[in-house]
Design an enzyme around this catalytic site. Structure first.
Site, PDB file in Angstrom:
ATOM      1  N   ARG A  11     -35.006 -20.971 -33.096  1.00 47.88           N
ATOM      2  CA  ARG A  11     -33.916 -20.042 -32.770  1.00 47.88           C
ATOM      3  C   ARG A  11     -34.508 -18.910 -31.969  1.00 47.88           C
ATOM      4  O   ARG A  11     -35.552 -18.366 -32.332  1.00 47.88           O
ATOM      5  CB  ARG A  11     -33.204 -19.477 -34.000  1.00 47.88           C
ATOM      6  CG  ARG A  11     -31.974 -18.609 -33.593  1.00 47.88           C
ATOM      7  CD  ARG A  11     -31.160 -18.122 -34.763  1.00 47.88           C
ATOM      8  NE  ARG A  11     -30.982 -19.202 -35.717  1.00 47.88           N
ATOM      9  CZ  ARG A  11     -30.645 -19.026 -36.993  1.00 47.88           C
ATOM     10  NH1 ARG A  11     -30.429 -17.798 -37.447  1.00 47.88           N
ATOM     11  NH2 ARG A  11     -30.538 -20.058 -37.795  1.00 47.88           N
ATOM     12  N   SER A  44       0.868  -1.174   0.000  1.00 51.40           N
ATOM     13  CA  SER A  44       0.000   0.000   0.000  1.00 51.40           C
ATOM     14  C   SER A  44       0.899   1.215   0.000  1.00 51.40           C
ATOM     15  O   SER A  44       1.845   1.285   0.793  1.00 51.40           O
ATOM     16  CB  SER A  44      -0.878  -0.029   1.254  1.00 51.40           C
ATOM     17  OG  SER A  44      -1.312   1.277   1.569  1.00 51.40           O
TER      18      SER A  44
END
Lengths: 386, 386, 386, 386
Positions: free
Chosen positions: C279, C240
């Site tokens: 489809r 950090s």
């Protein structure tokens, strides 16, 4: 789950709401008061199966030529759903208000109680327990605001949403019905415009998530190795038959479990937004159970967390001890103004390597920034929002 | 997806938003204007991987002692997320406004165009295409209202949410940063209070669902056997290489596909409400892509549907022909006032059995109830809401 | 995410798979070898928008009378999806194998390393780190089994799923195409029978969840207050900028973030099972991105966790120290055989109340039950499963 | 939902399964047969609330020093969950087998019944109803295979998963318990390794989706304008009180509604894969209701669809009439071999423009490709899979 919330979302509550619709519909048309016989919800559910919803079975049970005039099954079910919501939400709000009140009390009492802030579960910097509780409070208040903003509307459209069976009176009856049931009047019937249903589901899921955030913090703080809070052990709560020393965070766990269930149920409602034409074949019927579960489990989450918070034991001395656990390393950032970033880093790394405390570190309570002022802001917003 | 929406939610847009945060943060502290070199988003993403987010890599690239003062990585990312949202939402709103405008035009033009209402996909009663379009319109307007209501807030809390690195100036800097970036100022930093992020995700999912409802109706109405509308065939759109006669409802299909994706992404945001302590290890990092996808796909859904609606061909004569398909059976309800329920049912069943038209049935256009008045209400609400 | 996994699921990989389908289809019919010009995936995506999928644009780009003979767009896209999956899965499996190998090594090395077992995040009883790692291993192996069991099938049905355009040769071409592409031959074309797609999505979500379980344990064990493991800090990893002492569990956090994304994407695939007729208009088109994301993010989760595990530092002395934290209270159950349940509970409660150690408690390492034997079972199952 | 499925997943069934665990556990240790008094599930649920699960309350009700020896609450609940699943799954399988049998009968009977194939809901090419039904059949059979593949395992680990309270006998008791309850013996206790639970949820969601696909096709085919099938109207089923002519696809609608609920419940199980350490605080407790709902609603979906299919009326003449609706345009592809692609397209476009039939078009039944052979393949696979 509190029995009254279970009851408010159960079969009996749905049936009552359906009956209330029929009674109000007759009144809104100036028809004779409906005479409602005793009706068994289980029987209605069974009898309704062939037509795909219980409304027709209810109408048959009412056995009155005036019952249901001008309405369709969906009008009954949708209005009933909104009545169930309107009757359950106050119970949920009461629990949420209890959660908020306890969070506010914790924020006030621990405004200046130092504890360590943790990011990615690593100790980071000092903060206060009051600021943590203030964040919980604000999350609950934000969620309450979203729940309150959901309009609960009456539904009346007739078979096609045109109010045709009511002739010239359609819009007038719609308005009177809304007033009779104390629900909002919609601009249009909403047979297949389900934004408000999904909005309600979303608001419940967010409320459950705001509760879960608190429960998550509680269970982490209650870990044996952390020990900063404990749920009440009163009456054997949280106990384990095999492990007598344990203090399980039972309320937090149930809150988290309920929140997961709310998300599942709410996802059904969001997924049901696309409904065909003037009445859906499937997506609509999926809403009933999902809405009941979302309401009931949000209530369950709120009640479990309220209990957990109301019985919460807080251990400021453990908070302080945990603050000192890294021997001052969490104060490295506080050294930057005095030593510069590079030197601060160097001394911290040396301390970390040697395992010695960081001598340069000031007391954690001197580096709390705006924590207190932020608590005050949150409490002020909470007061004003009431 | 429209290229500008893809761009507004892409890596470059995120990087720009992060840079804008850093520039505004320096200004808010009265520091020298940041000098921003050219930065490659791909390189920043790569360099950021070891620390789990790209903020530190950006700060390194900025190479200025003043950059990022007082802020933590999450401040950069969260504010950037809100900037990305604030810049993408107008593009989404423009598409939604286009959808609403076309729905309003359809409602107006077809206020009195009769068509059949369908419940559970069965012909039910007459309605108008105008009323159907008015329902679409209202759904979009409701969803726009929810999107607009989401507060987009700046985030600044420093490593622990206490604003400690800013000393006495924390709250003042927070206010100035909000003003600088034209984002709302939150009551508290929101590192792990994610209600607004989930609210945004929820509002996007609802907007996508409101769009999907329209697309669903369109594809059903466009069926070969129904033929009441067709998406534009201009420029080969909706065509099939192998089946030249087809007019595929491509815009509707893509809208539905995008909406499914939005739901998936939004569910990640709802699931991320519970974040640990002062910064989460996982739930926070999950938000970035989910938010980008939710924004982009909502924009894609809206754009696809706007195109479909703007090129829509409407066939009122097919609507009329479908109305007559049951030989008057859909008019059974209209006979009830005159013949009584039992007799109406009897003649309808006889007609259905015989396959003969229901002679008693009046013309469907005489049984439209309040359809026209409802359209007017919806259009009025739409006008007033603007 | 590893670059090769990003590449294997990116636009270029999809285009390559589509081209491979067309080439193989020509071969399977004994047509002249297709001559494939350079094709730009971005351009194909743009050109494909009007027809709702990129297949027609690809066929146009191939510019050969023989290209695509007998096939429909969906045949291209579905087969391409399976090729993308088949090419990405080995990369995922390699990462999962790496995870499993490290878990196995940890289970072996720490077969007898005592640590505390935690239930509801409370210390419960002694266990071993080896048994914990063995559980992780088994979860990964179970998930690998589910992934391996998904059949990846070629798709060829022509416009209607009847193979009509191939005349008498339909089934023979289907068989040769499957062989050519090394995909399974399905019993029937699967245009709208999407069980295998949803199965793949489900298996990916389970694999991601099995990875997340490990990451969750790691981040909890890596907590400052627990300190039993740490992810590697090599090369600045997990560091950090503002807090130099931190060792963030970055790999675990990214694993958890990816897993959340996989769930969101997989939910789209499960939700897409119901596709219309021959489809779908929407549900099918939703699969493409969802499948790509599910594959890519599962790979990302596995790679992040493999890195985290390979660089993991384990601190047995902290495990031991944590075992002793309750002064023997976690050994209460072990006293039951000797003292009886009531007396064991009494002495434990007294020790808890007084804050004194539980003198009667035996050493935790004497109460490990079948932990070692269970580790051996898991390792044996792992060996046999390879 | 069928009453027996509701019963098999209700509170009483869970309690019975818990009791069965305790009885079998005593037997597996050679302890005296447990004497089980009458127990009220509602009372146990209430009494279990303080400890977060009903197991401890059950053990108290059993009132025997030998009850529960060596086990922990989670052992009871997890094994009970698997017993509930094992007892409910045959009921679900019976419904699924009924669905499959009807699909197979339809495929056989209508092997050569021509109907139109629809892609994106547009008429595309001829197919057969038999091939459509064969696709449904295969989807159900694939889903049944996935359900059958889920291992249902006994759970016994004791408080920490080490079987410590059973001393040397742990593994032997585990084996005997599995045999006693006819559940599989796991390699390791699975307190927090939930792959099999999520796998079960996923398989249920896929089964529900395979059912939903059929229901979706049915409701589309049953549309008034399509009219190719109708659900049975026997006994007033699908009727509408206000619209006597309607034949609502009620079974299909309920199937779709149930499937949505299954997805919501199954998502809770997938989301619960990551459980902390040796017992989770929240994710585990979320599984109980989710699993019950997933089982019950899958059963409900299957039962509704079985009823719908068993009473289905099929109208081949309407299928034929719909085939002819475009005047031969759907036969354009069939002209390509004879006329070439360009000329076929030209004549089709001319016919479409003029509204005249496409004279060149052959009879649709001459262009069914491998439809019949594919039906045979599916039926063969179905027979072999039994």
């Amino acid at each position: 789950m509190p029995p009254q919330i279970a009851a408010a979302t159960g079969d009996g509550a749905w049936l009552q709401a359906m009956v209330d619709f029929e009674v109000a519909l007759a009144r809104a048309q100036g028809l004779p008061e409906l005479d409602v016989p005793p009706i068994d919800p289980v029987e209605i559910a069974r009898a309704g199966r062939p037509s795909g919803n219980p409304a027709a079975a209810l109408v048959a049970a009412l056995d009155s030529p005036d019952a249901h005039r001008g309405a369709t099954s969906q009008d009954v079910m949708d209005t009933a759903a909104m009545l169930v919501a309107r009757r359950t939400l106050p119970l949920i709000h009461a629990e949420l208000a209890g959660v908020a009140a306890t969070c506010a009390a914790l924020a006030r009492e621990h405004r200046d109680t130092p504890m360590v802030a943790r990011t990615l579960l690593q100790q980071a910097l000092p903060t206060t327990f009051g600021l943590k509780a203030a964040g919980w409070l604000l999350g609950i208040d934000e969620a309450r605001g979203l729940l309150t903003a959901v309009p609960l509307q009456v539904e009346l459209g007739g078979a096609a949403g045109t109010l045709a069976a009511l002739g010239e009176d359609g819009l007038a009856v719609l308005g009177r019905l809304a007033a009779e049931l104390e629900l909002e009047e919609p601009v249009l019937p909403w047979h297949t415009r389900r934004v408000r249903v999904a909005q309600l589901g979303g608001a419940l899921a967010i409320a459950a998530g705001a509760l879960e955030k608190i429960a998550l913090d509680l269970k982490l703080m209650a870990q044996t190795e952390v020990g900063e809070v404990a749920e009440s052990a009163e009456g054997g709560r949280g106990g384990s038959s095999t492990l007598p020393h344990k203090r399980n965070p039972v309320g937090s766990a149930l809150t988290i479990a309920c929140a997961a269930g709310v998300r599942g149920a709410a996802s059904v409602l969001t997924g049901a937004l696309a409904q065909e034409h003037e009445r859906a074949a499937g997506a609509w019927q999926a809403e009933w159970e999902a809405l009941s579960r979302a309401l009931a489990l949000t209530g369950g989450a709120a009640a479990s967390l309220r209990e957990a918070l109301e019985g919460l034991e807080v251990f400021p001395e453990r908070m302080r001890a945990n603050l000192d656990l890294t021997g001052g390393l969490i104060m490295t950032e506080a050294l930057v103004p005095r030593l510069g970033r590079a030197e601060a880093k160097r001394v911290a790394e040396e301390a970390a390597r040697s395992g010695q405390p960081l001598r340069e570190a000031p007391d954690p309570t001197t580096y709390l920034g705006s924590a207190g002022a932020l608590v005050d802001r949150a409490l002020k917003a909470h007061e004003e929002g009431r």
